[in-house]
Design a protein around this motif. Structure first.
Motif, PDB file in Angstrom:
ATOM      1  N   UNK A  89       0.701  -1.303  -0.180  1.00  0.00           N
ATOM      2  CA  UNK A  89      -0.025   0.036  -0.026  1.00  0.00           C
ATOM      3  C   UNK A  89       0.833   1.270   0.003  1.00  0.00           C
ATOM      4  N   UNK A  90       0.126   2.131  -0.597  1.00  0.00           N
ATOM      5  CA  UNK A  90       0.928   3.500  -0.548  1.00  0.00           C
ATOM      6  C   UNK A  90      -0.045   4.325   0.451  1.00  0.00           C
ATOM      7  N   UNK A  91       0.616   4.573   1.654  1.00  0.00           N
ATOM      8  CA  UNK A  91      -0.178   5.117   2.840  1.00  0.00           C
ATOM      9  C   UNK A  91       0.395   6.590   3.200  1.00  0.00           C
ATOM     10  N   UNK A  92      -0.909   7.485   3.322  1.00  0.00           N
ATOM     11  CA  UNK A  92      -0.544   8.852   4.238  1.00  0.00           C
ATOM     12  C   UNK A  92      -0.825   8.712   5.472  1.00  0.00           C
ATOM     13  N   UNK A  93       0.204   8.919   6.440  1.00  0.00           N
ATOM     14  CA  UNK A  93      -0.197   9.099   7.714  1.00  0.00           C
ATOM     15  C   UNK A  93       0.272  10.222   8.294  1.00  0.00           C
ATOM     16  N   UNK A  94      -0.622  10.335   9.569  1.00  0.00           N
ATOM     17  CA  UNK A  94      -0.455  11.942  10.061  1.00  0.00           C
ATOM     18  C   UNK A  94      -0.191  11.642  11.519  1.00  0.00           C
ATOM     19  N   UNK A  95       0.526  12.425  12.097  1.00  0.00           N
ATOM     20  CA  UNK A  95       1.135  12.302  13.669  1.00  0.00           C
ATOM     21  C   UNK A  95       0.790  13.332  14.212  1.00  0.00           C
ATOM     22  N   UNK A  96       0.251  13.422  15.538  1.00  0.00           N
ATOM     23  CA  UNK A  96       0.275  14.861  16.313  1.00  0.00           C
ATOM     24  C   UNK A  96       1.626  14.942  17.092  1.00  0.00           C
ATOM     25  N   UNK A  97       2.345  16.136  16.936  1.00  0.00           N
ATOM     26  CA  UNK A  97       3.738  16.048  17.280  1.00  0.00           C
ATOM     27  C   UNK A  97       3.694  16.038  18.836  1.00  0.00           C
ATOM     28  N   UNK A  98       2.829  16.550  19.721  1.00  0.00           N
ATOM     29  CA  UNK A  98       3.114  16.396  21.112  1.00  0.00           C
ATOM     30  C   UNK A  98       2.049  15.467  21.629  1.00  0.00           C
ATOM     31  N   UNK A  99       1.796  14.555  20.767  1.00  0.00           N
ATOM     32  CA  UNK A  99       0.459  13.274  21.208  1.00  0.00           C
ATOM     33  C   UNK A  99       0.916  12.792  22.555  1.00  0.00           C
ATOM     34  N   UNK A 149      -6.959   5.472  11.393  1.00  0.00           N
ATOM     35  CA  UNK A 149      -6.327   4.606  10.382  1.00  0.00           C
ATOM     36  C   UNK A 149      -5.590   5.742   9.422  1.00  0.00           C
ATOM     37  N   UNK A 150      -4.688   4.988   8.646  1.00  0.00           N
ATOM     38  CA  UNK A 150      -4.078   5.737   7.668  1.00  0.00           C
ATOM     39  C   UNK A 150      -4.847   5.552   6.525  1.00  0.00           C
ATOM     40  N   UNK A 151      -4.435   6.905   5.709  1.00  0.00           N
ATOM     41  CA  UNK A 151      -5.176   7.138   4.261  1.00  0.00           C
ATOM     42  C   UNK A 151      -4.313   6.283   3.115  1.00  0.00           C
ATOM     43  N   UNK A 152      -5.057   5.264   2.311  1.00  0.00           N
ATOM     44  CA  UNK A 152      -4.366   4.589   1.443  1.00  0.00           C
ATOM     45  C   UNK A 152      -4.579   5.106   0.173  1.00  0.00           C
ATOM     46  N   UNK A 153      -3.484   5.732  -0.582  1.00  0.00           N
ATOM     47  CA  UNK A 153      -3.500   6.250  -1.658  1.00  0.00           C
ATOM     48  C   UNK A 153      -3.438   5.153  -2.854  1.00  0.00           C
ATOM     49  N   UNK A 154      -4.671   4.971  -3.574  1.00  0.00           N
ATOM     50  CA  UNK A 154      -4.733   3.937  -4.589  1.00  0.00           C
ATOM     51  C   UNK A 154      -3.804   4.265  -5.757  1.00  0.00           C
ATOM     52  N   UNK A 192       5.490   3.654   1.283  1.00  0.00           N
ATOM     53  CA  UNK A 192       5.079   2.435   0.936  1.00  0.00           C
ATOM     54  C   UNK A 192       5.482   1.141   2.031  1.00  0.00           C
ATOM     55  N   UNK A 193       4.271   0.486   2.212  1.00  0.00           N
ATOM     56  CA  UNK A 193       4.316  -0.645   3.468  1.00  0.00           C
ATOM     57  C   UNK A 193       4.078  -2.024   2.731  1.00  0.00           C
ATOM     58  N   UNK A 194       4.262  -2.903   3.489  1.00  0.00           N
ATOM     59  CA  UNK A 194       3.939  -4.319   3.201  1.00  0.00           C
ATOM     60  C   UNK A 194       3.216  -4.783   4.254  1.00  0.00           C
ATOM     61  N   UNK A 195       2.171  -5.522   3.978  1.00  0.00           N
ATOM     62  CA  UNK A 195       1.421  -6.055   5.063  1.00  0.00           C
ATOM     63  C   UNK A 195       2.159  -7.414   5.547  1.00  0.00           C
ATOM     64  N   UNK A 196       2.167  -7.477   6.940  1.00  0.00           N
ATOM     65  CA  UNK A 196       2.753  -8.729   7.747  1.00  0.00           C
ATOM     66  C   UNK A 196       1.391  -9.602   7.911  1.00  0.00           C
ATOM     67  N   UNK A 197       2.072 -10.779   7.880  1.00  0.00           N
ATOM     68  CA  UNK A 197       1.243 -11.933   8.610  1.00  0.00           C
ATOM     69  C   UNK A 197       1.154 -12.094   9.883  1.00  0.00           C
ATOM     70  N   UNK A 198       0.302 -12.433  10.579  1.00  0.00           N
ATOM     71  CA  UNK A 198       0.233 -12.828  12.155  1.00  0.00           C
ATOM     72  C   UNK A 198       1.724 -13.462  12.529  1.00  0.00           C
ATOM     73  N   UNK A 199       2.081 -14.448  11.843  1.00  0.00           N
ATOM     74  CA  UNK A 199       3.223 -14.998  12.332  1.00  0.00           C
ATOM     75  C   UNK A 199       4.338 -14.306  12.221  1.00  0.00           C
ATOM     76  N   UNK A 200       4.360 -13.434  11.305  1.00  0.00           N
ATOM     77  CA  UNK A 200       5.482 -12.297  11.013  1.00  0.00           C
ATOM     78  C   UNK A 200       5.558 -11.369  12.265  1.00  0.00           C
ATOM     79  N   UNK A 201       4.339 -11.030  12.754  1.00  0.00           N
ATOM     80  CA  UNK A 201       4.129 -10.052  13.752  1.00  0.00           C
ATOM     81  C   UNK A 201       4.512 -10.842  15.128  1.00  0.00           C
TER      82      UNK A 201
END
Length: 466
Positions: free
Chosen positions: A227-237, A276-281, A308-317
């Motif tokens: 996936x191509x993901x757009x993520x947002x973080x609050x700086x002082x969260x 959740x992140x925003x998935x950019x198709x 760009x991220x790759x999905x991990x399987x439960x075994x990989x986590x």
């Protein structure tokens, strides 16, 4: 900026082509890589915060890739930062024989002064490769600038700590999505757009480049895993490792609106909330140049990034969870906890005894608080003060959906790297299963401070414990 004479004697800006070429790393600096050893190339990659694994050819190709990529160059701190790193290492390699007097080889050498040392570096550069007068001036200026750092052996590259921290928080927000190394930047793997802070008015508009390799990855046979993901973080969260979108967020890529978590002003997200992140198709984002626009109505500080991220399987986590400690160590920790010995050396635990309650025996439940079933792999977080456990498989499956990664008993943070597999309860469950019969259904055990255990009277089915 360079200027040239225009009509009527007025100064005009240099051509766009000249300004664009100035963003690239100097070819003379790139050519220095041919003379360096593998250990020198690895040192450069460490300074640029990239992987240093591989043979000499792979290391050189990785450094050249950073120098030739505009995105990677900016992620590394800019062309001047890369040039400082390369020239610093090159001067140390080529100028080493000038740092000591002729008698140094026999052990009686005396270190030169700083001025003599820098002069030695310049002579080394001149002897190594004939340069034009202009290039020699650049080398001499660079040697004077980094001479002190070279002499002390310190690093000459200072990364943006804020951007690195934001990136690390985004990577840790969801362990089920692993950053893909396209491109391979150690501090920001899978980078498509580096962290960008929303302006004072809550607006950000920035172009980003989707390379051919990244586009092929998103449209390949295994495209569902990427996936191509757009993520947002609050700086002082208050919860650092989570994604957090501002009030009235609006996201557009190439003027196409994308679905994003919408929150009205005043309805702040709680400590247990996760966005959740925003998935950019692919299709909205195209190969080549794209434009991202983000707007909001929030006065707090937010930073957006794209990767760009790759999905991990439960075994990989689950493979990210540290290996369990041995049974003797787990039993010793349990004995110290029951006898009032504090955390027993568990990292991150609190050793203070202000709230400590000492009991003769402790009753431990073997049921998972999430599923209500007997645990298969008992685990807990490192910061848990109690001895209660939960089932690792159930815990991972739950957080695949809710993404909270908090202990169901105490609410402490419990990401895969922060979990501990309970070696003592693992042995207890193994013994009960081996006995079979009613012992396999025992749900609670009573543990003495000495470490001996037995099934609780109301669950007893197989006699004494261990």
């Amino acid at each position: 900026r360079p200027v040239r004479e225009g009509r009527g004697g007025r100064a005009s800006r240099a051509p766009r082509r000249h300004r664009e070429m100035s963003l690239a790393v100097d070819k003379a600096v790139v050519n220095l890589l041919d003379r360096l050893r593998a250990k020198d190339l690895a040192e450069i990659l460490v300074a640029l915060r990239q992987s240093k694994q591989g043979n000499k050819a792979a290391l050189k190709a990785r450094v050249v890739g950073v120098c030739e990529s505009e995105v990677l160059t900016r992620a590394a701190g800019g062309k001047h930062a890369i040039e400082r790193v390369v020239t610093d290492v090159w001067y140390r390699f080529e100028g080493a024989k000038f740092c000591l007097s002729p008698g140094a080889a026999g052990g009686g050498g005396v270190k030169r002064t700083h001025g003599e040392y820098v002069s030695g570096l310049v002579r080394a550069a001149r002897a190594s490769s004939p340069k034009s007068l202009e290039e020699l001036r650049k080398q001499r200026a660079a040697a004077a600038a980094v001479g002190a750092l070279v002499a002390s052996g310190g690093a000459s590259f200072a990364a943006d700590a804020v951007s690195s921290g934001i990136w690390a928080r985004a990577v840790e927000s969801d362990p089920f999505w692993a950053p893909h190394p396209v491109p391979n930047v150690a501090s920001a793997p899978g980078v498509v757009m580096s962290p960008t802070r929303l302006g004072a008015k809550g607006v950000a508009s920035r172009p980003f480049i989707l390379s051919n390799a990244q586009a092929m990855l998103l449209r390949g046979k295994d495209s569902r895993s990427y996936q191509l993901q757009l993520q947002c973080v609050m700086n002082d969260d208050e919860v650092p490792a989570r994604q957090h979108w501002p009030f009235l967020a609006n996201v557009r890529v190439n003027d196409t609106p994308l679905p994003v978590m919408f929150r009205q002003p005043g309805s702040a997200m709680g400590k247990a909330g996760r966005d959740p992140p925003v998935s950019v198709p692919l299709g909205v984002a195209v190969e080549g140049r794209n434009v991202l626009s983000v707007s909001c109505a929030d006065s707090r500080m937010f930073t957006v990034l794209m990767r760009i991220v790759k999905r991990r399987r439960a075994e990989e986590v689950k493979a990210l969870v540290p290996a369990p400690v041995s049974f003797p160590n787990a039993r010793a920790h349990l004995e110290r906890s029951l006898s009032g010995g504090g955390s027993g050396g568990v990292p991150g635990a609190d050793d203070s005894d202000d709230d400590l309650v000492i009991e003769d025996n402790a009753v431990l439940s073997l049921r998972c608080p999430i599923s209500g079933l007997i645990c298969k792999t008992p685990a807990r977080t490192r910061r848990c003060k109690g001895l209660a456990a939960f089932d690792l498989d159930t815990y991972v499956s739950l957080n695949e959906k809710v993404r909270k990664w908090t202990c169901p008993h105490c609410g402490e943070s419990g990401r895969p790297a922060e979990l501990v597999i309970d070696g003592f309860l693992t042995r207890v469950l193994g013994v009960l299963r081996a006995r079979g019969g009613d012992s396999a259904s025992v749900s609670r055990v009573e543990v003495e401070p000495s470490g001996r255990w037995r099934p609780c009277p109301d669950d007893e089915g197989g006699g004494g414990g261990g």
